[in-house]
Design a protein around this motif. Structure first.
Motif, PDB file in Angstrom:
ATOM      1  N   LEU A  87       2.349 -13.305  17.045  1.00 51.90           N
ATOM      2  CA  LEU A  87       1.923 -12.501  16.367  1.00 51.90           C
ATOM      3  C   LEU A  87       2.151 -11.977  14.981  1.00 51.90           C
ATOM      4  O   LEU A  87       4.048 -11.402  14.689  1.00 51.90           O
ATOM      5  CB  LEU A  87       1.889 -10.475  17.385  1.00 51.90           C
TER       6      LEU A  87
ATOM      7  N   PRO B 215       2.429 -12.314  10.442  1.00 48.82           N
ATOM      8  CA  PRO B 215       2.393 -13.135   9.617  1.00 48.82           C
ATOM      9  C   PRO B 215       2.870 -14.661   9.456  1.00 48.82           C
ATOM     10  O   PRO B 215       4.301 -14.582   9.590  1.00 48.82           O
ATOM     11  CB  PRO B 215       2.695 -12.144   8.621  1.00 48.82           C
TER      12      PRO B 215
ATOM     13  N   PHE C  25       0.396  -5.976  13.504  1.00 47.65           N
ATOM     14  CA  PHE C  25       1.231  -6.205  13.609  1.00 47.65           C
ATOM     15  C   PHE C  25       0.795  -7.906  12.812  1.00 47.65           C
ATOM     16  O   PHE C  25       1.643  -8.404  12.851  1.00 47.65           O
ATOM     17  CB  PHE C  25       1.797  -7.314  15.072  1.00 47.65           C
ATOM     18  N   GLY C  26      -0.143  -7.863  12.359  1.00 50.87           N
ATOM     19  CA  GLY C  26      -0.664  -9.413  11.581  1.00 50.87           C
ATOM     20  C   GLY C  26      -0.327  -9.088  10.409  1.00 50.87           C
ATOM     21  O   GLY C  26      -0.138 -10.018   9.619  1.00 50.87           O
ATOM     22  N   SER C  27      -0.128  -8.129  10.147  1.00 53.05           N
ATOM     23  CA  SER C  27       0.330  -7.948   8.395  1.00 53.05           C
ATOM     24  C   SER C  27       1.450  -7.851   8.275  1.00 53.05           C
ATOM     25  O   SER C  27       1.773  -7.972   7.006  1.00 53.05           O
ATOM     26  CB  SER C  27      -0.475  -6.430   7.895  1.00 53.05           C
ATOM     27  N   GLY C  28       2.010  -7.935   9.002  1.00 52.54           N
ATOM     28  CA  GLY C  28       4.111  -8.319   9.188  1.00 52.54           C
ATOM     29  C   GLY C  28       4.662  -7.503   8.271  1.00 52.54           C
ATOM     30  O   GLY C  28       4.588  -6.074   8.252  1.00 52.54           O
ATOM     31  N   PRO C  29       5.929  -7.227   7.886  1.00 49.72           N
ATOM     32  CA  PRO C  29       7.241  -9.142   7.597  1.00 49.72           C
ATOM     33  C   PRO C  29       6.759  -9.163   8.370  1.00 49.72           C
ATOM     34  O   PRO C  29       7.341 -10.405   8.899  1.00 49.72           O
ATOM     35  CB  PRO C  29       7.803  -8.534   6.402  1.00 49.72           C
ATOM     36  N   SER C  30       6.939  -8.471   9.755  1.00 49.77           N
ATOM     37  CA  SER C  30       7.754  -8.665  10.791  1.00 49.77           C
ATOM     38  C   SER C  30       6.901  -9.578  11.898  1.00 49.77           C
ATOM     39  O   SER C  30       5.686  -9.175  11.872  1.00 49.77           O
ATOM     40  CB  SER C  30       8.219  -7.120  11.898  1.00 49.77           C
ATOM     41  N   ARG C  31       7.566 -10.411  12.267  1.00 51.95           N
ATOM     42  CA  ARG C  31       6.452 -11.443  12.994  1.00 51.95           C
ATOM     43  C   ARG C  31       7.192 -10.780  14.921  1.00 51.95           C
ATOM     44  O   ARG C  31       8.483 -10.540  15.207  1.00 51.95           O
ATOM     45  CB  ARG C  31       7.255 -13.181  12.984  1.00 51.95           C
ATOM     46  N   VAL C  32       6.333 -10.747  15.837  1.00 51.47           N
ATOM     47  CA  VAL C  32       6.443 -10.399  16.997  1.00 51.47           C
ATOM     48  C   VAL C  32       6.322 -11.454  17.510  1.00 51.47           C
ATOM     49  O   VAL C  32       5.107 -12.428  17.461  1.00 51.47           O
ATOM     50  CB  VAL C  32       5.577  -9.467  17.425  1.00 51.47           C
ATOM     51  N   LEU C  33       7.167 -12.143  18.718  1.00 53.71           N
ATOM     52  CA  LEU C  33       7.373 -13.744  19.635  1.00 53.71           C
ATOM     53  C   LEU C  33       6.965 -13.236  20.896  1.00 53.71           C
ATOM     54  O   LEU C  33       8.376 -12.874  21.505  1.00 53.71           O
ATOM     55  CB  LEU C  33       8.610 -14.399  18.832  1.00 53.71           C
ATOM     56  N   LEU C  34       6.590 -14.301  21.498  1.00 48.73           N
ATOM     57  CA  LEU C  34       6.200 -13.862  22.469  1.00 48.73           C
ATOM     58  C   LEU C  34       6.598 -15.119  23.373  1.00 48.73           C
ATOM     59  O   LEU C  34       6.237 -16.058  23.323  1.00 48.73           O
ATOM     60  CB  LEU C  34       4.896 -14.075  23.533  1.00 48.73           C
TER      61      LEU C  34
ATOM     62  N   MET D 160      -2.473  -3.667  18.641  1.00 54.00           N
ATOM     63  CA  MET D 160      -2.047  -5.181  18.399  1.00 54.00           C
ATOM     64  C   MET D 160      -2.103  -5.757  16.920  1.00 54.00           C
ATOM     65  O   MET D 160      -1.284  -6.385  16.319  1.00 54.00           O
ATOM     66  CB  MET D 160      -3.021  -6.211  19.379  1.00 54.00           C
TER      67      MET D 160
ATOM     68  N   GLY E   8      10.481  -3.609   9.618  1.00 59.59           N
ATOM     69  CA  GLY E   8      10.099  -5.135   9.175  1.00 59.59           C
ATOM     70  C   GLY E   8      11.307  -6.101   9.967  1.00 59.59           C
ATOM     71  O   GLY E   8      11.780  -7.960   8.864  1.00 59.59           O
TER      72      GLY E   8
ATOM     73  N   LEU F 275      14.172 -20.476  15.508  1.00 54.31           N
ATOM     74  CA  LEU F 275      14.210 -19.980  14.675  1.00 54.31           C
ATOM     75  C   LEU F 275      14.756 -20.699  13.453  1.00 54.31           C
ATOM     76  O   LEU F 275      14.577 -20.782  12.444  1.00 54.31           O
ATOM     77  CB  LEU F 275      14.396 -18.353  14.793  1.00 54.31           C
TER      78      LEU F 275
ATOM     79  N   ASP G 189      12.472  -9.068  12.805  1.00 57.79           N
ATOM     80  CA  ASP G 189      10.998  -9.800  13.911  1.00 57.79           C
ATOM     81  C   ASP G 189      12.303  -9.693  15.135  1.00 57.79           C
ATOM     82  O   ASP G 189      12.718  -9.100  15.454  1.00 57.79           O
ATOM     83  CB  ASP G 189      11.153 -11.335  14.348  1.00 57.79           C
TER      84      ASP G 189
ATOM     85  N   VAL H  79       4.398 -18.101  21.160  1.00 60.93           N
ATOM     86  CA  VAL H  79       2.883 -17.179  20.496  1.00 60.93           C
ATOM     87  C   VAL H  79       3.654 -15.941  19.266  1.00 60.93           C
ATOM     88  O   VAL H  79       4.573 -15.479  19.795  1.00 60.93           O
ATOM     89  CB  VAL H  79       2.515 -15.538  21.547  1.00 60.93           C
TER      90      VAL H  79
END
Lengths: 255, 255
Positions: A249, A251, B93-102, B90, B72, B238, B74, A247
């Motif tokens: 979450l 950009p 987190f859509g705006s980034g630049p980080s990605r949050v990964l589940l 939550m 910034g 990744l 991940d 998953v």
């Protein structure tokens, strides 16, 4: 991301329609090729694309795959049977810059099965059983009861049932390899859908994954509707730089 | 790719060991943090990392997640229960630049379930049933037979059983969302392993995925060994820019 789709059968058409309907952010359809497209049309379309989706036949994939790879473009290959051919030089794709991507097709769980494989594959066993109606397997004979029509490795399955074995080949390449995944094909005259059972066993766990798929009405009973969506899911994952088995979450990938 | 691991429990330690053993190409361990690490140590480790793995607790995740995201970087979040808290923003987190990964955690099939969700979720139903021994659910009482101890949404499950619900939360965020995935928790005094059953139904198909996981001996009966490997699989994916629910024949992502 510019996508060229090769093939306008059940899978290709669903992918084309989804991209035209803007189902996937950051991904757009730029060309559609079929068996009547000229080599010049294909060359121009591949040059203009970031990624090519092969959704045609194993024979077509034999030509399209090297043609796309030599241009350094990524490709999603649906006709995975092409990788089972011993004459096919799969090692050559490791050097890039193209990535050759295989979707999960009619099944799934490559996420957990790839993780379990990485944890330890020596004592692992993996079986993929497909149950389809006889006509979908090219069996003309009238059957009174279900019958096992094939049992062998994923590689052998791909050579015996190229249209039915795409997901077996992808599963094998995600896990134990073409010669260690057992494939069973069962013809069931009472089957109204296509069923797949994927069974994994290793010291890490036992997984039994059952997929009962609605059939795409445009496919003469051969293709599960989910297959095209597994391709779309790969296209959706690319701009995120991860997935579909994770998953995100956040950009799109900043490339 | 430089990885900082936060947490040295069962999951964290397996990830640390795998990275030290160079199990994953192009990925290396650069720091390990635990509850005794100072804010200065954490800040320096996050600054030096490309990606942080949170493998601690929901409480720790509440602090670590914003701290990593504001830099910034991940982050892979194992304590997914943090996302069930209604106070947790939550959307930010859509705006980034980080990605949050589940990661998929103790289960899998996010590949096919995400594809099926994209194909159409209106008439879809998804249930996640977890069967554990009572002690692993914090139940002290002696049970003579199995008992359903919880039935509700993934969000409610995360609030009631934060340690058990991480994969329910990840599954929900990969598919129908926290309020539409039903979670059932069963205490079984005879359970020798942890079992998960994920059931999907939509016009596209019916999927029943059963995961019977060996328990990590370092986890007091709470954690499946596969969970750490699902994190490692995300780290492995990744550099490829895709996966784990897709097969990649080809070189690392050129970023």
């Amino acid at each position: 991301m510019a996508v060229c789709v090769v093939g306008t059968g059940a899978i290709g058409q669903t992918v084309i329609d989804a991209l035209r309907d803007s189902v996937v952010p950051h991904v757009s359809l730029t060309a559609v090729l079929d068996s009547r497209s000229s080599p010049e049309e294909s060359a121009a379309a591949f040059d203009a694309a970031d990624i090519v989706v092969e959704a045609a036949t194993v024979d077509a994939a034999r030509t399209v795959l090297p043609d796309v790879v030599k241009r350094g473009k990524d490709i999603v290959v649906c006709s995975c049977g092409v990788f089972a051919d011993r004459g096919f030089d799969m090692e050559s794709f490791g050097s890039g810059p193209s990535r050759v991507l295989l979707p999960t097709g009619a099944i799934g769980g490559f996420d957990v099965l790839a993780a379990a494989t990485r944890a330890g594959s020596r004592d692992a066993r993996l079986t993929h059983t497909t149950i389809k109606r006889p006509s979908a397997l090219g069996i003309e004979e009238r059957l009174d009861a279900e019958r096992t029509v094939f049992r062998g490795s994923a590689r052998e399955a791909a050579l015996a049932f190229p249209r039915t074995s795409n997901s077996s080949v992808a599963l094998a390449l995600a896990t134990l390899g073409l010669d260690r995944v057992e494939v069973v094909v069962v013809a069931d005259p009472d089957a109204t859908s296509t069923r797949h059972v994927v069974e994994w066993e290793s010291p890490l766990g036992r997984y039994e994954l059952t997929f009962e798929n609605a059939i795409d009405p445009a496919s003469s009973g051969r293709t599960s509707s989910i297959t095209a969506w597994s391709v779309i899911e790969v296209l959706a994952a690319l701009p995120l730089g991860i997935g579909p088995g994770a998953v995100v979450l956040g950009p799109p990938y900043r490339s």
